[in-house]
Design an enzyme around this catalytic site. Structure first.
Site, mmCIF file in Angstrom:
data_model
loop_
_atom_site.group_PDB
_atom_site.id
_atom_site.type_symbol
_atom_site.label_atom_id
_atom_site.label_comp_id
_atom_site.label_asym_id
_atom_site.label_seq_id
_atom_site.Cartn_x
_atom_site.Cartn_y
_atom_site.Cartn_z
ATOM 1 N N ASP A 187 -7.537 -2.624 14.086
ATOM 2 C CA ASP A 187 -8.915 -2.935 13.678
ATOM 3 C C ASP A 187 -8.941 -4.145 12.733
ATOM 4 O O ASP A 187 -9.919 -4.361 12.024
ATOM 5 C CB ASP A 187 -9.587 -1.712 13.036
ATOM 6 C CG ASP A 187 -8.903 -1.262 11.727
ATOM 7 O OD1 ASP A 187 -7.923 -1.918 11.298
ATOM 8 O OD2 ASP A 187 -9.363 -0.263 11.140
ATOM 9 N N HIS A 192 -7.197 -4.670 10.080
ATOM 10 C CA HIS A 192 -6.975 -4.467 8.644
ATOM 11 C C HIS A 192 -5.672 -5.130 8.213
ATOM 12 O O HIS A 192 -4.754 -5.328 9.012
ATOM 13 C CB HIS A 192 -7.018 -2.980 8.254
ATOM 14 C CG HIS A 192 -5.874 -2.122 8.701
ATOM 15 N ND1 HIS A 192 -6.061 -0.889 9.297
ATOM 16 C CD2 HIS A 192 -4.537 -2.276 8.626
ATOM 17 C CE1 HIS A 192 -4.893 -0.339 9.555
ATOM 18 N NE2 HIS A 192 -3.942 -1.163 9.163
ATOM 19 N N ASP A 216 0.831 -1.211 0.000
ATOM 20 C CA ASP A 216 0.000 0.000 0.000
ATOM 21 C C ASP A 216 0.862 1.257 0.000
ATOM 22 O O ASP A 216 2.078 1.199 0.166
ATOM 23 C CB ASP A 216 -0.967 -0.004 1.205
ATOM 24 C CG ASP A 216 -0.281 -0.393 2.522
ATOM 25 O OD1 ASP A 216 0.970 -0.360 2.578
ATOM 26 O OD2 ASP A 216 -0.985 -0.720 3.479
ATOM 27 N N GLU A 266 -9.583 -1.788 5.208
ATOM 28 C CA GLU A 266 -10.266 -1.526 6.472
ATOM 29 C C GLU A 266 -11.494 -2.424 6.609
ATOM 30 O O GLU A 266 -11.967 -3.003 5.622
ATOM 31 C CB GLU A 266 -10.693 -0.050 6.508
ATOM 32 C CG GLU A 266 -9.531 0.931 6.501
ATOM 33 C CD GLU A 266 -8.864 1.101 7.873
ATOM 34 O OE1 GLU A 266 -8.796 0.122 8.643
ATOM 35 O OE2 GLU A 266 -8.381 2.211 8.156
HETATM 36 C C1 GLP Z 1 -0.590 0.363 8.728
HETATM 37 C C2 GLP Z 1 -0.249 -0.370 7.419
HETATM 38 C C3 GLP Z 1 -0.395 -1.860 7.576
HETATM 39 C C4 GLP Z 1 0.287 -2.269 8.868
HETATM 40 C C5 GLP Z 1 -0.522 -1.753 10.037
HETATM 41 C C6 GLP Z 1 0.107 -2.034 11.392
HETATM 42 O O1 GLP Z 1 -1.725 1.147 8.659
HETATM 43 N N1 GLP Z 1 -0.986 0.039 6.271
HETATM 44 O O2 GLP Z 1 0.153 -2.523 6.449
HETATM 45 O O3 GLP Z 1 0.345 -3.655 8.956
HETATM 46 O O4 GLP Z 1 -0.852 -0.396 9.888
HETATM 47 O O5 GLP Z 1 1.123 -1.132 11.681
HETATM 48 P P1 GLP Z 1 2.194 -1.379 12.822
HETATM 49 O O6 GLP Z 1 3.034 -2.512 12.366
HETATM 50 O O7 GLP Z 1 2.973 -0.093 12.908
HETATM 51 O O8 GLP Z 1 1.438 -1.690 14.058
#
Ligand code: GLP
Length: 223
Positions: free
Chosen positions: A117, A119, A48, A124
């Site tokens: 959440d 995702h 992404d 989402e």
């Molecule tokens: C972000 C990314 C995800 C990631 C998630 C968790 O929004 N788009 O790909 O896995 O949040 O982030 P973190 O690893 O910093 O907890």
């Protein structure tokens, strides 16, 4: 992931951003530095990218990947793919990304983090299981969670992103999901023990034939 690259130096890797995979990237870069593994022939596709911030912004996912992984390994940067969140024609950008993945032969291993959440990528809750690469609006919880990268200023966090879809992710031949910390425990529980539902995007992984989930004790505490 290292085993996959060692077995097939031309492997196609699906990569993720966020704080979760940083240690993994550190290990891979370390082994690369010691000559135990080479990424010279691997191809990568990131999940992404934010919309509306310049690629040069340190918070763009392209910058994140260059800084935290690509510049530390022997990869050919032209084989690394990150969606262009500033594309003039978003639909064309997303369709071209799907085509590039297909042309590369598909993703051998897709790395995933987990949103609080539940995702995956920026899919989402409510995302269709049939979804392909497209634009998504970010929910308030995700904007709050990611504000820490933007000086804790929520108003600076982009409100939309381009992301591979759930179906694009499920096409990967294998999946490695990492989740660490107490704040992920509920999402982990719902992903593993709950029903497969659009409200819990990661729950679809229950139906993937080759998905592995790696947790620390805090993230596993509700299982
Ligand atoms: C972000 C990314 C995800 C990631 C998630 C968790 O929004 N788009 O790909 O896995 O949040 O982030 P973190 O690893 O910093 O907890």
């Amino acid at each position: 992931m290292a085993d996959i690259v060692k077995a097939n130096p031309r492997a196609v890797l699906g990569l993720a951003t966020g704080s979760t995979p940083l240690e993994l990237y550190g290990f891979l870069a370390d082994w690369n530095g010691k000559g135990e593994i080479s990424f010279a022939q691997t191809t990568t596709f990131n999940l992404d990218e934010y919309m509306g911030i310049p690629v040069s912004d340190r918070n763009s996912y392209r910058s994140f990947m260059n800084e935290n992984f690509f510049r530390k390994i022997d990869i050919d940067i032209s084989r690394t793919h990150v969606l262009n969140g500033n594309a003039a024609d978003v639909e064309a950008e997303c369709a071209a990304y799907e085509k590039a993945i297909r042309d590369a032969g598909g993703i051998d291993v897709q790395l995933l983090g987990l949103g609080a959440d539940a995702h995956i990528g920026f899919n989402e809750p409510g995302s269709s299981f049939e979804s392909r690469t497209r634009r998504k609006e970010l929910l308030a919880q995700t904007i709050n969670d990611n504000a820490r990268f933007f000086g804790n200023d929520k108003s600076k966090v982009p409100t939309s992103a381009l992301t591979m879809g759930i179906a694009s992710i499920m096409d990967a031949r294998s999946i490695v999901l990492l989740a660490f910390g107490q704040h992920k425990a509920k999402a982990v529980f719902d992903m593993v023990k709950g029903p497969v539902t659009r409200d819990v995007p990661a729950s679809i992984l229950q139906r993937h034939p080759n998905a592995r989930i790696y947790l620390d004790e805090a993230a596993a505490s509700m299982l």
